[in-house]
Write an enzyme that holds these catalytic residues in place. Structure first.
Site, mmCIF file in Angstrom:
data_model
loop_
_atom_site.group_PDB
_atom_site.id
_atom_site.type_symbol
_atom_site.label_atom_id
_atom_site.label_comp_id
_atom_site.label_asym_id
_atom_site.label_seq_id
_atom_site.Cartn_x
_atom_site.Cartn_y
_atom_site.Cartn_z
ATOM 1 N N GLU A 22 -29.876 -35.127 4.407
ATOM 2 C CA GLU A 22 -30.960 -34.509 5.163
ATOM 3 C C GLU A 22 -32.132 -35.470 5.358
ATOM 4 O OE1 GLU A 22 -30.799 -31.144 2.403
ATOM 5 O OE2 GLU A 22 -30.738 -29.845 4.155
ATOM 6 N N ARG B 183 -40.590 -31.331 5.993
ATOM 7 C CA ARG B 183 -39.558 -30.352 6.258
ATOM 8 C C ARG B 183 -40.233 -28.979 6.370
ATOM 9 N NH1 ARG B 183 -34.291 -29.845 2.851
ATOM 10 N NH2 ARG B 183 -33.226 -28.409 4.238
ATOM 11 N N GLY C 43 -28.523 -23.503 -4.552
ATOM 12 C CA GLY C 43 -29.426 -22.380 -4.338
ATOM 13 C C GLY C 43 -28.960 -21.586 -3.135
ATOM 14 N N ASN D 197 -18.898 -31.083 -4.783
ATOM 15 C CA ASN D 197 -18.582 -31.231 -6.214
ATOM 16 C C ASN D 197 -17.539 -30.264 -6.730
ATOM 17 O OD1 ASN D 197 -20.388 -33.327 -6.790
ATOM 18 N ND2 ASN D 197 -22.091 -31.879 -6.874
ATOM 19 N N GLY E 257 -20.329 -27.804 -2.183
ATOM 20 C CA GLY E 257 -19.339 -28.235 -1.188
ATOM 21 C C GLY E 257 -18.644 -29.533 -1.544
ATOM 22 N N ARG F 181 -29.316 -14.922 -4.203
ATOM 23 C CA ARG F 181 -29.517 -14.055 -3.030
ATOM 24 C C ARG F 181 -28.242 -13.281 -2.725
ATOM 25 N NH1 ARG F 181 -31.456 -18.607 0.724
ATOM 26 N NH2 ARG F 181 -32.832 -19.552 -0.814
ATOM 27 N N ASN G 14 -40.747 -32.674 0.893
ATOM 28 C CA ASN G 14 -39.847 -31.524 0.935
ATOM 29 C C ASN G 14 -40.286 -30.551 -0.162
ATOM 30 O OD1 ASN G 14 -37.722 -29.759 1.065
ATOM 31 N ND2 ASN G 14 -36.117 -31.301 0.821
ATOM 32 N N HIS H 253 -30.678 -24.492 7.309
ATOM 33 C CA HIS H 253 -29.898 -25.680 6.924
ATOM 34 C C HIS H 253 -29.616 -26.559 8.138
ATOM 35 C CE1 HIS H 253 -28.380 -23.243 3.259
ATOM 36 N NE2 HIS H 253 -29.375 -24.018 2.890
ATOM 37 N N HIS I 240 -22.265 -25.298 4.365
ATOM 38 C CA HIS I 240 -23.293 -25.963 3.561
ATOM 39 C C HIS I 240 -23.468 -25.125 2.292
ATOM 40 C CE1 HIS I 240 -27.177 -28.190 2.972
ATOM 41 N NE2 HIS I 240 -27.385 -27.123 2.231
ATOM 42 N N LEU I 241 -22.825 -25.566 1.212
ATOM 43 C CA LEU I 241 -22.824 -24.764 -0.010
ATOM 44 C C LEU I 241 -23.722 -25.421 -1.048
ATOM 45 C CD1 LEU I 241 -18.962 -24.120 -0.141
ATOM 46 C CD2 LEU I 241 -20.710 -22.736 0.999
ATOM 47 N N GLY I 242 -24.937 -24.942 -1.122
ATOM 48 C CA GLY I 242 -25.890 -25.523 -2.061
ATOM 49 C C GLY I 242 -25.865 -24.788 -3.391
#
Lengths: 404, 346
Positions: free
Chosen positions: A388, A89, A210, A337, A335, A240, A7, A178, A206-208
């Site tokens: 993933e 990936r 990054g 934590n 998401g 972003r 990855n 994602h 999906h709250l990463g």
């Protein structure tokens, strides 16, 4: 079966070797991460490996991702680990890949054609695949795409209303990302709630730390998602910008003399939470500094903007799914934590039948799946860590079976 | 008698408004011709009020209707930069009319004023904060229309009106979320075009699309014209492609445009219900056309899960109601007439 998964990030490479014994039964034999790959600067690059619970760190010059793959193969051989296949990936499969694929001459050609679609991600992944092919020539390789889960979203959601000639020339449309995470969510949640996955509507966030996105999933299929042609659009992310009206960007180029390179860098690396707060790209960090007068004003603004955008997307997708949904799901680092983000996203959502149980939400473990809606909530609210790598492994098993 | 003025693409439209009746005229703007025309009109019937439509007052003009005097004229001059091609003409015409009609009262009617207090977290772009300091923020169009529609619905309704969505159905549609009478959010952006697909504009798309085209040598000007003038319904449906046209047409290309537009609206409505935290009324403003009323009813039917019930009998625009008595939330359709709306602000 022992599967090696690569990855590659923009300046990192994660590699993990899974021993898969069946669905949901796997353990990790060796995992490692190369840091600051190809980064020019004063700090040194290094690789960390974890084998049988022990972590070792080696400072070493890693000029590019190829070199990182060579290092990974060195450790794999050092510990004498057998590899049955290699999973990769790949962020953007364009219109060429609607599902995972085995690496061969034909698919390699198509991957080449995808390079320009995600200039920051795809070339790295391809260089990893090629190097792994050289180092493990007899091991079959496959690729799993982040865009594939969204390959069947309907026209009303994917079409950019640009002239057809332009759309065709550049393959412009909404792709979405994602997808590996959403594949996991769309399997796991109906199973957990003992519901029929063929009659199940959910919104997954999906709250990463990054990137971050939201997807509307109907009966196991994505019908819309917040990222678009690239991972730049949609939610406000760590660095972003997410959605911005395109005319503003053109205005900045015309009136303020920004170059395309400036703006790509600005929108991808200096905007979002970092840009608004001015001090951090990390939402936890921002929340902690709200009590600090010096940072307060912009910390609150950054947090409010992040939450407001998330809430708007949830609202949009409730209507996209026809009004009534079965579940609202939070996953990935932020998401699972960050109970505050989940609570804020569910606030004043009675109109959609969403009510969170504040206590359950606070107690939810970041390591496992938790139901956090109140008793009266019509919609199930779930916090779940994504897996993933597990999906990448499952895809590998499926592909190899198909091959035989 | 009231004289109302508006300018669009170099065309000066004016309307003589008396006892609720209006006559619209237009001509290619020329200051000398304008002077002559308005003098002649004033001779036959005295003009006592002049209203000027001002689309974009930026952060300078904060009132929907502002009496023009020496002080406020300076403000208007300051606001010219926000939409130079339109504002400059209006500004010059104000000076012109103040000279030839010194006894009349002159009133500026500003659309962007409605949005001046959009909450900071809504109006700010997720760019480095320096941009916000430089005045890069979200504004909105058709503020007069939405404010008028909200007030009108509030008068008609016996229910609470905390959370309202107002949709202006037009070739360049926009949608506003209104919280307790103040706009909370709007689909427009910095310069007018925002996130909604329209007759020739692409709506919200991924910004990387722009960078892909730039990297293959397309110019900023060309991309600008592509996104703003050659996209939207025009790219999807081609031919005659105003909003009414695509909803009147039955061919597959027009259907595609309809589908994309409808979904665009639906997603904005969903986003705004979430932003408001609920919904008390949905207002539509548009021409009195069957296609547009049908479209509104279709949007309402998507909200049936919230208790909205569209009228089953034919909709009469007399009482403006689109929903049945049993409906938990009211929806109104107001006929759009630019001049009437302007006149109500005077």
């Amino acid at each position: 079966m022992q599967i090696l998964v690569f990855n590659g990030g923009s300046s990192s490479l994660i590699y993990e070797i899974f021993d898969v014994k069946g669905p949901d039964k796997f353990n990790i034999i060796l995992r490692g991460k190369a840091h600051r790959v190809g980064v020019k600067g004063t700090k040194e690059s290094y690789i960390e490996n974890n084998f049988q619970g022990k972590t070792e760190k080696t400072v070493i010059h890693i000029p590019d991702h190829k070199a990182a793959v060579v290092l990974a193969s060195y450790y794999i051989r050092k510990y004498n680990i057998k590899i049955d296949c290699i999973g990769n990936r790949f962020v953007h499969g364009g219109t060429y890949f609607k599902k995972s694929a085995l690496i061969n001459k034909d698919s390699l050609k198509k991957l080449e054609a995808c390079l320009s679609l995600a200039p920051l991600h795809n070339p790295i992944s391809l260089s990893i695949i090629k190097e792994a092919g050289k180092l493990f020539p007899s091991v079959p390789q496959y690729v799993v795409f982040d865009s594939a889960f969204h390959a069947h979203i309907p026209l009303r959601a994917y079409l950019y209303s640009l002239p057809k000639a332009i759309r065709d020339k550049y393959q412009f449309r909404k792709y979405g990302f994602h997808g590996i995470s959403y594949t996991y969510i769309s399997k796991k949640i109906p199973e957990f709630l003992r519901s029929d996955p063929k009659k199940f509507k959910m919104i997954a966030c999906h709250l990463g730390t990054g990137g971050a996105s939201v997807a509307a999933i109907k009966n196991g299929l994505s019908i819309d998602t917040s990222m678009g042609f690239s991972p730049l659009s949609g939610l406000i992310m760590s660095t972003r910008s997410g959605d911005i009206d395109p005319m503003l960007i053109l205005y900045l180029m015309k009136e303020s003399g920004y170059s395309a390179e400036n703006l790509i860098e600005l929108l991808n690396k200096k905007s979002g939470l970092l840009g608004i707060s001015g001090f951090s790209s990390d939402i936890t960090d921002i929340m902690e500094r709200i009590s600090n007068k010096k940072f307060q004003k912009r910390a609150i603004l950054a947090l409010n903007m992040y939450l407001y955008r998330l809430k708007k997307y949830i609202g949009s997708y409730i209507l996209a799914l026809g009004g009534k949904i079965d579940a609202l799901v939070f996953t990935d680092d932020v998401g699972v934590n960050n109970p505050f983000v989940r609570e804020a996203a569910c606030k004043d959502m009675a109109w959609a039948g969403i009510a969170i149980d504040k206590e359950k939400n606070k107690r939810a473990s970041s390591l496992g799946i938790s139901l956090i809606n109140s008793f009266s909530s019509k919609v199930k609210v779930v916090s779940v860590p994504t897996q993933e790598e597990y999906i990448i492994c499952l895809e590998g098993m499926r592909i190899l079976e198909e091959k035989e | 008698m009231t004289l109302l003025l508006d300018i669009k693409s170099g065309l000066l439209k004016y309307c003589l408004f008396e006892d609720g009746k209006c006559t619209e005229r237009k001509f290619t703007y020329d200051p000398i011709e304008a002077r002559h025309k308005f003098r002649v009109i004033n001779k036959t019937k005295k003009i006592d009020t002049v209203g000027y439509r001002f689309a974009h007052g930026g952060d300078v003009i904060s009132e929907a209707a502002m009496l023009i005097n020496v002080d406020t004229l300076l403000k208007i001059k300051k606001a010219n930069k926000f939409c130079p091609e339109r504002n400059t003409i209006i500004y010059n015409e104000i000076k012109n009319c103040m000279q030839i009609l010194p006894d009349a009262q002159h009133i500026l009617l500003c659309d962007s004023a409605f949005y001046i207090n959009l909450p900071e977290h809504v109006r700010t772009y997720a760019l480095p904060y320096e941009f916000a300091k430089r005045g890069i923020r979200r504004y909105g169009r058709q503020g007069l229309t939405h404010q008028w529609a909200y007030e009108k619905a509030k008068k008609l309704s016996s229910r609470q009106m905390h959370n309202v969505i107002s949709i202006f159905l037009d070739d360049y549609t926009n949608i506003v979320a209104i919280k307790d009478g103040m706009p909370l959010d709007v689909s427009d952006g910095f310069a007018g075009e925002g996130s909604l697909v329209s007759k020739t504009y692409c709506g919200g798309i991924d910004l990387s699309v722009i960078f892909q085209m730039l990297s293959r040598g397309e110019s900023v000007e060309k991309i600008n014209s592509l996104l703003a003038k050659k996209s939207g319904f025009k790219a999807m449906a081609g031919g005659k492609c105003g909003l009414k046209d695509i909803f009147r047409r039955k061919d597959p290309k027009a259907n595609m445009a309809k589908e994309v537009y409808f979904y665009n609206i639906l997603k904005h409505v969903g986003a705004y219900i979430a932003a408001l935290g609920g919904l008390d009324a949905v207002i539509f403003v548009g021409e009195k056309k069957k296609e547009l009323i049908d479209l509104s009813l279709e949007i309402i039917s998507e909200l049936s899960f919230m208790g909205l019930k569209e009228k089953t009998s034919a909709v009469s625009l007399k009482n403006c109601l689109l929903t049945s008595k049993k409906s938990k939330i009211d929806s109104y359709y107001f006929e759009f007439n630019k001049w009437n709306i302007m006149a109500e602000f005077i």
